[in-house]
Write an enzyme that holds these catalytic residues in place. Structure first.
Site, PDB file in Angstrom:
ATOM      1  CG  ASP B 174      57.947 -63.968  44.671  1.00 43.87           C
ATOM      2  OD1 ASP B 174      58.125 -63.743  43.465  1.00 43.87           O
ATOM      3  OD2 ASP B 174      58.655 -64.740  45.344  1.00 43.87           O
ATOM      4  CE  LYS B 242      58.270 -67.372  47.843  1.00 43.26           C
ATOM      5  NZ  LYS B 242      58.694 -65.976  47.765  1.00 43.26           N
ATOM      6  CE  LYS B 278      61.235 -67.949  45.642  1.00 45.42           C
ATOM      7  NZ  LYS B 278      61.146 -66.496  45.526  1.00 45.42           N
TER       8      LYS B 278
END
Lengths: 349, 342
Positions: B174, B242, B278
């Site tokens: 991430d 995300k 996400k």
């Protein structure tokens, strides 16, 4: 009325006459206009006000403007806020003669769920507050009730069909009950706890601690004195309460929410739901996050059913029994929702 | 409707996953828009503006669906299987990471039918501990990297951070974008950094850790920026986009997640490359999670309703989902005493 105002204004204008010409003239014009307005209100004669002399002279005056009544929207008390029921339902509350008094929210199981989570959130802070502080807040509730005594007398008289004197006696007794339990907050530990003699080199101490979130089914008959008698002991010892009011006469309980909200009681310590014990009770009795249940407001069959549901997570249960709410409350209800913590501390010989 | 006037949308392309081997070739068909800083800016600023009122109204409307009984049970299990169970605290210890891994493998010890979560999300130095604790459970290890959460470090440091996490066994990385560069219009810099990180995700055995790119929507300030950022990162090869780090005031909201879902939908229509989404931060209740699932279903459909394409970055959400699950299976309301404390 108008003459009084006039004289007051004229005296003011006299006193301020030295402060300059302009302000002086303003005062005088002010006095004039106030006397005019005094006349007009007098002739309209709002209900309840004593008519000015002018209105008495006009026998065929304009029709009296009737004031529209302002009805109160009774709401639940959950987490220190006043929500409507999540279900949007209400039911009609009537007095003992069957005349309509108000609409009360009809709480659903989801309101009960929200109330339990609000109570759980509030429990830590309330249980951790000093007993002295809790006592002060309970006393404050009594003070606040005293100021709104007339409202409660009216609601109790309406809901229970009591005479004004009888209702006043019930409200006074309820206020005194808050004071009684306010006094108990920092004394119950001495009564229910203490040091225990043990056969060994230990200092052994027992102290009472609050049980947690307590669901209370308030008595159906005594809508205010009974309500206070079951609610106050629960919160006095540091528990948080989710209370289902009397179904027939919920108004004093819902108004009590307004008093609690202005008495420094942390939001969520008391949550008031108006509805039927038969609908909400089973969900509270089965709820895993409720630690104890007071079945006072449940009748025989329902109480039995709820006690069975409550056994699932070993809730403390206070069974219903015939009670005289005007009698000396004793400490029975205080002790019902306490857990005893015992500490063994080694001592040097 | 043609939201992408500068492009000619190839129709009927078979969908390929963004992390697959064919994605690079598909992205190469758009090489002209990423050829230079000016071309990239022209493309991103040529994207249609976002109707903020309409977007929020649509997101709010999708949040009003009533999902009950069997549909709710399905949604709860699906949501659990989509969770990236996260612990990103300065106070994280190996012990805490191990207990979180144990919880991820078996979320409800009293009910073995509860599905396991999708991944455990940790800081890079905890990636190896998580990998060892998870073993062959099939749960991925996601590691934040690139100087998370601020992203304010030299590129060499960020790349070393990523390489380190990949070497420690992270299955997913991430990364945070350089918001400073993005907001000051240096799009190419952001683009190239994502490309570089994507390369650093490659493992010696030929595979690669999946790359999730965090926008930090709370710092991008406008919906237009979020749309541009979505396209920029997808063009650069992100496998997942995300919403946020969970470390600022505004995290995932229904509206900005909906906007990103629309972006991945349009991107697939254009290039045939499927990218995951996400939302992270601020999703705490089952109710919220189900709202997001409704949004996914209504915006991008079934193709995204799987842990491979949609994830929740959350920690306390799992407990609430488990309590709801217990309520559905026993009929009794559950409480925080019946789920683990983490």
């Amino acid at each position: 009325m108008s003459s009084e105002r006039q004289s007051k204004n004229s005296s003011e204008s006299k006193s301020s006459s030295q402060s300059g010409k302009t302000s002086d003239s303003r005062k005088i014009s002010g006095a004039k206009s106030s006397s005019e307005s005094g006349k007009t209100t007098g002739s309209k004669s709002a209900p309840g006000s004593k008519g000015a002399p002018e209105s008495g002279k006009k026998s065929a005056g304009p029709a009296v403007a009737e004031r529209l009544s302002v009805f109160k929207t009774y709401k639940l008390f959950v987490g220190g806020k006043f929500p409507r029921s999540e279900s949007g339902r209400v039911y009609e509350v009537s007095d003992s003669q069957g005349a309509w008094l108000a609409n009360a929210p009809l709480a659903s199981r989801k309101d009960a769920r929200d109330a339990v989570s609000a109570a759980r959130k509030a429990f830590g802070g309330w249980a951790g507050a000093t007993a002295y502080n809790r006592g002060q807040i309970l006393y404050r509730i009594a003070e606040m009730l005293e100021g709104r005594r007339e409202q409660f007398v009216r609601e109790v008289a309406g809901g229970e069909g009591l005479s004004p004197a009888g209702a006043a006696a019930a409200v006074d007794a309820a206020i005194d009950r808050w004071v009684w339990y306010a006094g108990w907050t920092d004394k119950i530990a001495q009564v229910a706890g203490g040091s225990n003699p043990v056969a060994g080199p230990f200092f052994n101490l027992s102290s009472p601690e609050p049980t947690g979130v307590v669901a209370v089914l308030a008595p159906q008959d005594s809508s205010f004195l009974g309500l206070v008698s079951v609610l106050a002991p629960v919160i006095a010892t540091g528990n948080a309460a989710v209370l289902v009011t009397s179904h027939r006469a919920p108004l004093p309980a819902l108004s009590l929410g307004e008093v609690l909200a202005t008495s420094d009681l942390p939001g969520g310590v008391v949550n008031l739901l108006s509805g039927t014990a038969a609908e909400i009770g089973p969900h509270l009795a089965a709820h895993s996050d409720v630690n104890a249940i007071d079945l006072t407001g449940a009748d025989g069959d329902l109480a039995r059913e709820l006690e069975i549901a409550a056994a699932d997570n070993l809730k403390r249960v206070l069974r219903p029994r015939a009670e005289d709410w005007t009698a000396d409350p004793g400490t029975g209800r205080l002790l019902a929702f306490l857990e005893t913590k015992t500490v063994w501390h080694p001592i040097g010989v | 409707m043609s939201p992408l006037s500068p492009l000619t949308a190839p129709s009927g392309l078979p969908t390929v996953p963004a992390h697959g081997p064919d994605a690079a070739a598909r992205l190469a068909t758009l090489a002209d828009v990423t050829a230079s800083d000016a071309a990239l800016r022209r493309f991103l600023h040529g994207l249609p503006g976002v109707d903020a009122v309409g977007l929020e109204a649509r997101a709010a409307m999708l949040g009003t669906r009533s999902i009950k009984t069997t549909a709710k049970a399905f949604a709860i299990d699906l949501a659990i299987s989509m969770i990236d169970l996260t612990t990103l605290e300065g106070a994280d210890t190996p012990g805490k990471v191990r207990s979180l891994c144990a919880k991820g493998v078996s979320p409800d010890p009293t009910d073995r039918s509860a599905p396991k979560v999708a991944a455990i999300c940790v800081y890079p130095d905890m990636a190896r501990i998580a990998k060892d604790a998870l073993g062959d459970s099939g749960i991925h290890v996601a590691s934040v990297a690139t100087a998370f959460p601020a992203g304010r470090a030299a590129r060499s440091v960020k790349l070393a951070d990523v390489a380190d996490a990949v070497a420690a066994g992270a299955d997913e990385i991430d990364m945070v974008i350089d918001r400073g560069a993005f907001l000051s219009g240096r799009y190419m810099e952001v683009f190239e950094e994502i490309r570089a990180v994507k390369q650093a995700c490659a493992r010696p055995d030929g595979g690669a850790a999946h790359l999730k790119v965090i926008f930090e929507n709370g710092e991008l300030s406008t919906y237009d920026n979020i749309r541009r950022c979505s396209w920029l990162t997808m063009l650069a090869g992100a496998d997942f986009i995300k919403t946020s780090t969970g470390k600022v005031a505004v995290n995932a909201t229904p509206a900005n997640t909906l906007l990103m879902l629309e972006a991945v939908r349009d991107f697939r229509d254009t290039t045939g490359v499927q990218v995951g989404v996400k939302p992270a931060g601020g999703i705490r209740t089952s109710r919220d999670a189900i709202k997001y699932l409704v949004m996914v279903n209504e915006t991008v459909g079934d193709d995204w309703l799987s842990p491979d394409w949609f994830r929740f970055g959350a920690s306390s959400l799992l407990n609430d989902l488990l309590m709801q699950r217990q309520k559905l299976s026993t009929g009794r309301y559950s409480g925080p005493d019946y789920v683990t404390v983490d």
